[in-house]
Every structure is written in C-alpha cells, then in structure tokens.
Enzyme design. Structure first.
Site, PDB file in Angstrom:
ATOM      1  N   LYS A   1       0.628  -7.361  12.553  1.00 13.30           N
ATOM      2  CA  LYS A   1      -0.514  -6.554  12.101  1.00 13.30           C
ATOM      3  C   LYS A   1      -1.729  -6.988  12.896  1.00 13.30           C
ATOM      4  O   LYS A   1      -2.146  -8.141  12.834  1.00 13.30           O
ATOM      5  CB  LYS A   1      -0.736  -6.759  10.599  1.00 13.30           C
ATOM      6  CG  LYS A   1      -1.782  -5.822  10.007  1.00 13.30           C
ATOM      7  CD  LYS A   1      -1.867  -5.969   8.493  1.00 13.30           C
ATOM      8  CE  LYS A   1      -2.791  -4.942   7.890  1.00 13.30           C
ATOM      9  NZ  LYS A   1      -2.794  -5.008   6.408  1.00 13.30           N
TER      10      LYS A   1
ATOM     11  N   GLU B   1      -1.547 -28.403  28.187  1.00  9.51           N
ATOM     12  CA  GLU B   1      -2.558 -28.737  27.176  1.00  9.51           C
ATOM     13  C   GLU B   1      -2.331 -30.087  26.502  1.00  9.51           C
ATOM     14  O   GLU B   1      -3.229 -30.862  26.336  1.00  9.51           O
ATOM     15  CB  GLU B   1      -2.655 -27.672  26.063  1.00  9.51           C
ATOM     16  CG  GLU B   1      -3.484 -26.476  26.385  1.00  9.51           C
ATOM     17  CD  GLU B   1      -4.950 -26.799  26.579  1.00  9.51           C
ATOM     18  OE1 GLU B   1      -5.390 -27.869  26.113  1.00  9.51           O
ATOM     19  OE2 GLU B   1      -5.643 -25.996  27.217  1.00  9.51           O
TER      20      GLU B   1
ATOM     21  N   THR C   1       1.739  -4.433   4.107  1.00  6.90           N
ATOM     22  CA  THR C   1       1.648  -4.681   5.549  1.00  6.90           C
ATOM     23  C   THR C   1       1.121  -6.077   5.891  1.00  6.90           C
ATOM     24  O   THR C   1       1.260  -6.523   7.021  1.00  6.90           O
ATOM     25  CB  THR C   1       0.753  -3.631   6.233  1.00  6.90           C
ATOM     26  OG1 THR C   1      -0.507  -3.619   5.584  1.00  6.90           O
ATOM     27  CG2 THR C   1       1.390  -2.261   6.172  1.00  6.90           C
ATOM     28  N   ASP C   2       0.530  -6.772   4.910  1.00  5.27           N
ATOM     29  CA  ASP C   2      -0.112  -8.058   5.243  1.00  5.27           C
ATOM     30  C   ASP C   2       0.886  -9.108   5.723  1.00  5.27           C
ATOM     31  O   ASP C   2       0.590  -9.881   6.634  1.00  5.27           O
ATOM     32  CB  ASP C   2      -0.883  -8.606   4.034  1.00  5.27           C
ATOM     33  CG  ASP C   2      -2.148  -7.802   3.766  1.00  5.27           C
ATOM     34  OD1 ASP C   2      -2.425  -6.854   4.526  1.00  5.27           O
ATOM     35  OD2 ASP C   2      -2.857  -8.117   2.795  1.00  5.27           O
TER      36      ASP C   2
ATOM     37  N   TYR D   1      -8.273   0.570  -3.295  1.00  2.00           N
ATOM     38  CA  TYR D   1      -7.174   1.066  -4.125  1.00  2.00           C
ATOM     39  C   TYR D   1      -6.401  -0.137  -4.618  1.00  2.00           C
ATOM     40  O   TYR D   1      -6.663  -1.274  -4.208  1.00  2.00           O
ATOM     41  CB  TYR D   1      -6.253   1.985  -3.294  1.00  2.00           C
ATOM     42  CG  TYR D   1      -5.709   1.268  -2.082  1.00  2.00           C
ATOM     43  CD1 TYR D   1      -6.388   1.282  -0.871  1.00  2.00           C
ATOM     44  CD2 TYR D   1      -4.530   0.522  -2.168  1.00  2.00           C
ATOM     45  CE1 TYR D   1      -5.916   0.580   0.231  1.00  2.00           C
ATOM     46  CE2 TYR D   1      -4.053  -0.187  -1.073  1.00  2.00           C
ATOM     47  CZ  TYR D   1      -4.745  -0.152   0.116  1.00  2.00           C
ATOM     48  OH  TYR D   1      -4.287  -0.856   1.198  1.00  2.00           O
TER      49      TYR D   1
ATOM     50  N   SER E   1       1.902  -7.838  -0.601  1.00  2.24           N
ATOM     51  CA  SER E   1       2.748  -8.734   0.201  1.00  2.24           C
ATOM     52  C   SER E   1       2.109 -10.088   0.478  1.00  2.24           C
ATOM     53  O   SER E   1       2.816 -11.041   0.812  1.00  2.24           O
ATOM     54  CB  SER E   1       3.167  -8.054   1.496  1.00  2.24           C
ATOM     55  OG  SER E   1       2.073  -7.913   2.369  1.00  2.24           O
TER      56      SER E   1
ATOM     57  N   THR F   1       0.820  -1.215   0.000  1.00  3.33           N
ATOM     58  CA  THR F   1       0.000   0.000   0.000  1.00  3.33           C
ATOM     59  C   THR F   1       0.848   1.256   0.000  1.00  3.33           C
ATOM     60  O   THR F   1       0.441   2.284  -0.537  1.00  3.33           O
ATOM     61  CB  THR F   1      -0.922  -0.008   1.245  1.00  3.33           C
ATOM     62  OG1 THR F   1      -1.780  -1.129   1.142  1.00  3.33           O
ATOM     63  CG2 THR F   1      -1.749   1.248   1.348  1.00  3.33           C
TER      64      THR F   1
HETATM   65  N1  LIG Z   1      -1.737  -1.955   3.877  1.00  6.46           N
HETATM   66  C1  LIG Z   1      -1.170  -2.792   3.029  1.00  6.46           C
HETATM   67  O1  LIG Z   1       0.004  -2.665   2.699  1.00  6.46           O
HETATM   68  C2  LIG Z   1      -2.000  -3.924   2.481  1.00  6.46           C
HETATM   69  C3  LIG Z   1      -1.890  -4.022   0.970  1.00  6.46           C
HETATM   70  C4  LIG Z   1      -1.572  -5.407   0.447  1.00  6.46           C
HETATM   71  N2  LIG Z   1      -2.572  -6.361   0.815  1.00  6.46           N
HETATM   72  C5  LIG Z   1      -0.192  -5.816   0.905  1.00  6.46           C
HETATM   73  O2  LIG Z   1       0.025  -6.391   1.918  1.00  6.46           O
HETATM   74  O3  LIG Z   1       0.727  -5.531   0.171  1.00  6.46           O
END
Ligand SMILES: NC(=O)CC[C@H](N)C(=O)O
Length: 337
Positions: free
Chosen positions: A173, A294, A100-101, A34, A67, A20
């Site tokens: 995340k 467990e 970010t994923d 986007y 990602s 992103t």
């Molecule tokens: N906020 C993000 O970067 C998510 C965008 C995309 N799904 C990625 O991980 O690249």
C-alpha cells in the site's frame, strides 16, 4: 441448461475478513470517513450479481475486523482455513476480502505457507461500498475472475486492486487516499479487464507449492517486532522490544538500511544475546538493502531483508523462525523468498 452452465464454471470460495470493502459510511459523499468491517459477506456477494457469471461463488465470514487489528493468531486461523479449502476437490480458487492496511502482510504470509497451485487472490477497496465511485465491487469482480481462471494457477498469491494483478509478495500500500493505492517496485504481473486476465510476467521468488514452509506444520509464530530509523533516533525502542520478548528485530532503516551510530552498539549487544537483527529500509518506493553495504553484517552476524519492506520482513522472519534460529539460514531464506 443452467445446471450445465454451473458445472462448467469454477467453484470459488470468498473468505471475508472485514476492511473497507465491507465498510459503510453515513452518506455517499463519505469516501474517507466511514466504519470498516460492517457488511457481511453474503451481502457483499449479493451486491455483485455478475459474480455468478464468472464462477459458482460462496462466502464464509472468517472474521469481521479492520486489518490493522489482525493478529498472528488471526493470520494462522485464516491460513489454515485457506489450506483446508485448497485441499478440497470441489474448490478451484479462493478469494480473501481484506482491509488494505495490512493486506500486503497477509498476502505475503499466504504466499509463503500455502502448499497449493490453486489461485489465491487477496482483495480490498479504498472506498466503502456506500460511497460514490466505490471501488470494491469491481475489485471483487476482478478477484473472482482471476481466482476462477486456470491461468492464475501456480503464480503465487495474487492481489487484484485497481484493475491490476499484483504479486502478493511484492505489492505494498503506497498511498492511502487514492484508489490507485497498491504498487510494486517491480511492476504488476498483469491486468484484469472486463472479467478477463492478461498476464505479462511471473514471480521469480519461491512461493506456495515450491515453498519449504507449510501452514499445516505451523501452530504459532515467534514474536518479531519493528523499530523505525530516523534522525536523532535512540536505542530505546529496540531495547524495549527485545526486553518484551522479541526473538528478532526488524530495523526499518533509513536509506539502504543504514543504522544510526547511537543504535549500533545496542543491536550488536542484542545479537550477542540471541536476538536476530534484520536490516530493512523504509524508503517509499521500495528499499534495496545489501549485505555489508552500510554495516558490516558478516562481523555483526546480522541479516539483510533485501527488497522486503519492514512489514514484509517481519512476516518472513516469523515464518522462517518456525524452522530455524540460524542467522545464515535466515539470510538464505531472505534471498530466496
Ligand atoms: N481501505 C481500507 O481497507 C482501510 C480500512 C481499515 N483501516 C483496514 O485496513 O481494514
């Protein structure tokens, strides 16, 4: 005078991978709708002219993807490029722009395999650059600030999101719609404010220079997959993943890594056939799985992932299994990293 100034500044290379932070939407109101991985690194750097006051910055486009599509081969390619740059005398710090994923997976991978004290900072954004209140510019500025700071050396791979400096090992995340998306169960290591970093704690786990793993010695990663625990679960996914060649299975367990009585026999059987079974937890704020709590791990010859979430446990298992197939060694590694 300008040349003198440039000489004093740190040399920082930004490796761009997409996400992103390189995203673009149809209008400024599109903060969530986007396309990721659209804008090239030169344009990203040009968009933050203030970077030039922090460091001599240059960019490299290593890949341009979202990602969630990053493969093990992509990880190796990125890791090897980071190592080359860390080895060169004219590089003081490295920044990686990333979706970010799976940012937490890449950050942890690099934390395990890069034999350097030079700062490595992974950064992304939650809103594309085209959106109102886009967070990518400041996150990138903060990443370059941290990467060019001598104080950042030897602290492991770092993540700068939302003005915080997080350990690449711990951070995850935690929510997907807020700019305050990245959290660690053990808290951030510091803050970065107006281009200056403020440190509060250090990681206790082995990383980078003190790691026994070296990206230069890794040419491929073994197949490690994750299966999810939930009410009414069956053993179908576990068996299918093993049949498809998984050398280790991460059990993304409920609670403290508990395993359904409908799944236990299959996991015992798979372990007898050589597949490593690693119990982790998918609880939201961070799991804490202990041996023989467990499940009788000693008897079953299973491993526990302790506080690593399932996706981080997958990364460590892959890296560890480039060196050992012994479950006791694997467990030692899970305690130490
Ligand atoms: N906020 C993000 O970067 C998510 C965008 C995309 N799904 C990625 O991980 O690249």
């Amino acid at each position: 005078k300008e040349a003198e100034q440039q000489q004093k500044l740190a040399n920082v290379v930004i490796l761009a991978t997409g996400g992103t932070i390189a995203g673009a939407g149809a209008s400024a109101a599109n903060s969530a709708t986007y396309q990721a991985a659209k804008v090239g690194i030169d344009k990203l750097i040009a968009g933050v002219p203030e970077l030039a006051q922090l460091a001599n910055v240059r960019g490299e486009q290593v890949m341009q993807i979202a990602s969630e599509s990053i493969s093990n081969d992509d990880l190796l390619k990125l890791g090897k490029r980071v190592a080359e740059l860390a080895d060169s005398n004219d590089v003081d710090g490295i920044v990686i722009t990333h979706g970010t994923d799976t940012l937490e997976e890449t950050a942890y991978f690099l934390n395990l395999v890069e034999k350097t004290d030079k700062p490595i900072v992974v950064v992304g954004s939650m809103r594309p650059g085209t959106a109102m209140s886009a967070d990518g510019m400041l996150n990138l500025y903060n990443a370059v600030a941290v990467a060019s700071d001598k104080q950042s050396r030897g602290k492991g791979v770092l993540v700068t999101m939302n003005d915080e400096i997080q350990s690449g090992r711990d951070v995850s995340k935690s929510i997907n719609i807020k700019t305050e998306a990245f959290k660690s169960a053990w808290g951030p290591m510091g803050m970065v404010v107006e281009g200056k970093s403020y440190w509060f704690r250090l990681p206790a786990k082995r990383h980078t220079s003190n790691s026994e793993f070296d990206i230069k010695q890794i040419s491929s990663l073994p197949a490690v997959d994750i299966a999810y625990g939930y009410g009414n679960v069956t053993d179908t996914a576990y068996k299918a993943l093993a049949q498809n060649g998984a050398k280790a299975l991460i059990h993304a367990g409920t609670g403290n890594g508990s395993v359904s009585s409908r799944v236990v026999p299959a996991l015992q059987e798979l372990r007898k056939n050589g597949v490593q079974i690693i119990r982790s937890s998918h609880v939201n704020q961070g799991g804490f799985v202990l041996r023989n709590a467990e499940q009788p791990d000693d008897k079953n010859d299973w491993v526990v992932a302790h506080d690593l979430n399932p996706q981080k446990a997958r990364i460590l298992a892959m890296v560890a299994m480039t060196k050992t197939q012994d479950s006791k060694e694997l467990q030692r590694i899970f305690w130490e990293y």
